[in-house]
Design a protein around this motif. Sequence first.
Motif, PDB file in Angstrom:
ATOM      1  N   GLY A 176       0.784  -1.217   0.000  1.00 53.02           N
ATOM      2  CA  GLY A 176       0.000   0.000   0.000  1.00 53.02           C
ATOM      3  C   GLY A 176       0.820   1.273   0.000  1.00 53.02           C
ATOM      4  O   GLY A 176       2.035   1.266  -0.196  1.00 53.02           O
ATOM      5  N   TYR A 177       0.131   2.412   0.213  1.00 51.62           N
ATOM      6  CA  TYR A 177       0.779   3.718   0.161  1.00 51.62           C
ATOM      7  C   TYR A 177       1.977   3.802   1.101  1.00 51.62           C
ATOM      8  O   TYR A 177       3.021   4.345   0.755  1.00 51.62           O
ATOM      9  CB  TYR A 177      -0.213   4.819   0.542  1.00 51.62           C
ATOM     10  CG  TYR A 177      -1.255   5.107  -0.497  1.00 51.62           C
ATOM     11  CD1 TYR A 177      -0.911   5.658  -1.727  1.00 51.62           C
ATOM     12  CD2 TYR A 177      -2.599   4.852  -0.252  1.00 51.62           C
ATOM     13  CE1 TYR A 177      -1.876   5.949  -2.687  1.00 51.62           C
ATOM     14  CE2 TYR A 177      -3.572   5.136  -1.199  1.00 51.62           C
ATOM     15  CZ  TYR A 177      -3.213   5.680  -2.410  1.00 51.62           C
ATOM     16  OH  TYR A 177      -4.160   5.961  -3.345  1.00 51.62           O
ATOM     17  N   ASP A 178       1.811   3.303   2.335  1.00 55.16           N
ATOM     18  CA  ASP A 178       2.907   3.384   3.294  1.00 55.16           C
ATOM     19  C   ASP A 178       4.053   2.458   2.919  1.00 55.16           C
ATOM     20  O   ASP A 178       5.173   2.622   3.396  1.00 55.16           O
ATOM     21  CB  ASP A 178       2.413   3.034   4.704  1.00 55.16           C
ATOM     22  CG  ASP A 178       1.573   4.145   5.302  1.00 55.16           C
ATOM     23  OD1 ASP A 178       1.410   5.181   4.636  1.00 55.16           O
ATOM     24  OD2 ASP A 178       1.083   3.976   6.428  1.00 55.16           O
ATOM     25  N   GLY A 179       3.759   1.468   2.095  1.00 55.65           N
ATOM     26  CA  GLY A 179       4.787   0.583   1.593  1.00 55.65           C
ATOM     27  C   GLY A 179       4.900  -0.717   2.341  1.00 55.65           C
ATOM     28  O   GLY A 179       4.283  -0.943   3.383  1.00 55.65           O
ATOM     29  N   ALA A 180       5.721  -1.568   1.780  1.00 52.80           N
ATOM     30  CA  ALA A 180       6.114  -2.808   2.440  1.00 52.80           C
ATOM     31  C   ALA A 180       7.174  -2.453   3.480  1.00 52.80           C
ATOM     32  O   ALA A 180       6.945  -2.532   4.680  1.00 52.80           O
ATOM     33  CB  ALA A 180       6.636  -3.802   1.423  1.00 52.80           C
ATOM     34  N   ALA A 181       8.374  -2.010   3.021  1.00 48.49           N
ATOM     35  CA  ALA A 181       9.364  -1.464   3.956  1.00 48.49           C
ATOM     36  C   ALA A 181       8.870  -0.120   4.469  1.00 48.49           C
ATOM     37  O   ALA A 181       8.127   0.595   3.787  1.00 48.49           O
ATOM     38  CB  ALA A 181      10.705  -1.306   3.262  1.00 48.49           C
ATOM     39  N   GLU A 182       9.294   0.227   5.688  1.00 43.97           N
ATOM     40  CA  GLU A 182       8.856   1.472   6.326  1.00 43.97           C
ATOM     41  C   GLU A 182      10.058   2.313   6.728  1.00 43.97           C
ATOM     42  O   GLU A 182      11.210   1.885   6.634  1.00 43.97           O
ATOM     43  CB  GLU A 182       7.997   1.156   7.558  1.00 43.97           C
ATOM     44  CG  GLU A 182       6.729   0.366   7.246  1.00 43.97           C
ATOM     45  CD  GLU A 182       5.719   1.153   6.426  1.00 43.97           C
ATOM     46  OE1 GLU A 182       5.874   2.384   6.310  1.00 43.97           O
ATOM     47  OE2 GLU A 182       4.785   0.540   5.896  1.00 43.97           O
ATOM     48  N   TRP A 183       9.768   3.510   7.258  1.00 45.16           N
ATOM     49  CA  TRP A 183      10.823   4.456   7.592  1.00 45.16           C
ATOM     50  C   TRP A 183      11.715   3.976   8.743  1.00 45.16           C
ATOM     51  O   TRP A 183      12.803   4.510   8.945  1.00 45.16           O
ATOM     52  CB  TRP A 183      10.237   5.823   7.936  1.00 45.16           C
ATOM     53  CG  TRP A 183       9.069   5.773   8.879  1.00 45.16           C
ATOM     54  CD1 TRP A 183       7.749   5.886   8.548  1.00 45.16           C
ATOM     55  CD2 TRP A 183       9.105   5.578  10.293  1.00 45.16           C
ATOM     56  NE1 TRP A 183       6.968   5.769   9.663  1.00 45.16           N
ATOM     57  CE2 TRP A 183       7.767   5.588  10.754  1.00 45.16           C
ATOM     58  CE3 TRP A 183      10.127   5.408  11.226  1.00 45.16           C
ATOM     59  CZ2 TRP A 183       7.442   5.416  12.091  1.00 45.16           C
ATOM     60  CZ3 TRP A 183       9.802   5.234  12.563  1.00 45.16           C
ATOM     61  CH2 TRP A 183       8.477   5.245  12.977  1.00 45.16           C
ATOM     62  N   GLY A 184      11.284   2.954   9.511  1.00 42.68           N
ATOM     63  CA  GLY A 184      12.121   2.447  10.599  1.00 42.68           C
ATOM     64  C   GLY A 184      13.421   1.858  10.120  1.00 42.68           C
ATOM     65  O   GLY A 184      14.409   1.798  10.857  1.00 42.68           O
ATOM     66  N   GLY A 185      13.449   1.404   8.869  1.00 44.58           N
ATOM     67  CA  GLY A 185      14.689   0.944   8.269  1.00 44.58           C
ATOM     68  C   GLY A 185      14.953  -0.529   8.455  1.00 44.58           C
ATOM     69  O   GLY A 185      14.220  -1.256   9.128  1.00 44.58           O
ATOM     70  N   THR A 186      16.028  -0.970   7.853  1.00 45.29           N
ATOM     71  CA  THR A 186      16.403  -2.372   7.754  1.00 45.29           C
ATOM     72  C   THR A 186      17.689  -2.617   8.532  1.00 45.29           C
ATOM     73  O   THR A 186      18.630  -1.836   8.444  1.00 45.29           O
ATOM     74  CB  THR A 186      16.618  -2.734   6.270  1.00 45.29           C
ATOM     75  OG1 THR A 186      15.405  -2.491   5.557  1.00 45.29           O
ATOM     76  CG2 THR A 186      17.026  -4.182   6.102  1.00 45.29           C
TER      77      THR A 186
END
Length: 701
Positions: free
Chosen positions: A430-440
């Motif tokens: 979706g809009y927020d994405g699969a990966a998020e701003w918290g990072g990998t």
Amino acid sequence: MQCTKTTSKLIAVCFLYISFVSCDKTTPKKPSYTSWSTYLGDEGRSHYSTLSQITKENVKDLQVVWSYEAPDWGQMQMNPIVVDTLLYGVTAALRAFAVHAATGEEIWRFGDSLQVWHSTSRGVSYWENGNDKRILFTRGSDLYALDALTGKPIPSFGIQGKIDLRSGLPEEDKDKFVISNTPGTIYKDLIVMPLRISEDIDAARGDIMAFNVITGAVEWVFHTIPYPTEEGYETWKDQNEFVGAANNWAGMAVDKELGIIYIPTGSAAPDFYGGMRKGSNLFSDCLLALDANTGERIWHFQFTHHDIWDRDPPAPPNLLLVERKDKKIPAVAQVTKQGYVYVFDRRTGEPLFDIAEKTVPSSTLKGEEAWPTQPFPIAPKPFARQSNELTADDISPFAENREALKELLIKADKRIYAPPNLSPVLLLPGYDGAAEWGGTAADPEEGIIYVNSNEMAWVMQMDTVIQNGKVTSLGEQVYLNNCVICHKVDRSGMAASGFPSLIDIKSRKTKEEVAVQIVTGKGMMIGFPQIPDREKKALIDYLFDENDKMEVESEKSNQYPLPYKHAGYNKFLDNKGLPGISPPWGTLHAINLNTGKYIWSIPLGDTPELGAEGKGTGTENYGGPIVTENGLLFIGATKDGYFRVFDKYTSKLLWEYKLPAAAFATPAMYEVNGKQYISIACGGEKLGTEKGNRVVTFALK
């Protein structure tokens, strides 16, 4: 991938490569990874620690050793940093603070006790030179430099300790909405700042700017939307005054040995209609490799051409070593909202897995020209389901309105990169994405990444613009131009997507409070400082049902100038507010970037609303993991509010703890006086969770 073309730049790249691989320097100098003095642990954004006091055998003995209660409540997305014995962070109302890292005792707090800022912050940056120790953090459009030991502004920085982040932007952008949610990246005496700006026709340009840490002066600027004499300008056709953004908002990484800073850039504005910016639109949606000393471009790769989906990279890249033909290659890996992982040689930009340009659907909207191809990495495979994989069998088994959901699923366009349309498009991820701003997180020496992912489908749709002939007041027109995407035409909002109703706002807020929020924003709502006072007053009167019904037929300047507008952020939910597709709704993955193969994938989080059936469904999650050399993975992030520890090799759950509020933040791991600690911010509020105000810290008994 397009590298620089001038001879001087090629020589510079070759020199970097030769100096790196010669003289037995085939790998960078190995950091110790024992401290947490920078955002996400180190300049390579590894989320990684070699501290080993906490083990798989004793992790069950973790307990809360201190808890810091902030004076305000709400979203706390910050990743703390620790320098010597002090832990630094930012509260929900953007008050910077320092506490003793072993006890939680407050040492200082900076921020107006009366004015409450409603944005979000992911933390602070630290710089030192001898006895000069500084904390740099943002509030509104201001970047502050504080004495790290006292919390007092440093008068020699800018004007009495602060500068305006807009100071390096063109004059026409200096009154527009510009803030920063993410800490800046330090390189020598420079701080390179992420910017969050509007995503509509009022967006400022998203230039990358480096400021002097000592004085606050602008040292260099890279134009992400090129000027007429600059390379890349030819990729923007019909560009006009409504085009902006292409900003870095997610953060960046820096290789201090190479002197290269790696910057993922955002989509161009307006987000979902690009009729006024035909072309591939460099350098939006790119990974930029810039000379950290000068801002000169070394190489770039564009992940989404002519982005009309808001598919920009959501997190900083990871710097790590990847093995190819028995050699360790310094690599940079970037995760995306689409669930893809792109991996490059960080010196040259050469892809380490093949990338295929594939034909994608064309647009049917008048004036729009979707780019005919998009880049797909051949490996690793996506770490989230893709919209084109969904069938009627993928409707949630828990939904009571399965037939209605099936009907919408069948009706919607599910093709990957199906362009925005007047009919529904199912967007998954979706809009927020699969990966998020918290990072990998990454094992930086072993070439393995650990990424948490969302699997929430959204419905994307455009609408024709309501023009002034159908609008009865100036306030209503201002509302339709600026607020309707999130709060709907009837002001009812989209609570499930995080956008509240404004119908009864006069029972909850004063006009003065609303006026402040319009200018400064709140949470993920941007501010609108550019709205003239007359229009702002008219908007507030409209929200308070006090409109004078002033005709606006002659107010041509208030018409939205484009033919289409985004119809709003609507999640694909069942009638109980749960995801409309089948679980898992949140996942966690370990991916070996040496081979492109997955080591393991598991659901992340539970859904308490479903009782026993909700165990292992996975849940929406924001904030990232950290991993340790001795085999542990720590993560909060989930809507269910738990802090969990997994075996990083096998994915086995080793320990979990119910936090006082959901922790939509990445934790920090550090050591004080020989004792290992891990801290996490628990602010809640997002996804309808209870709000919180604590930093909770764990250690062994």
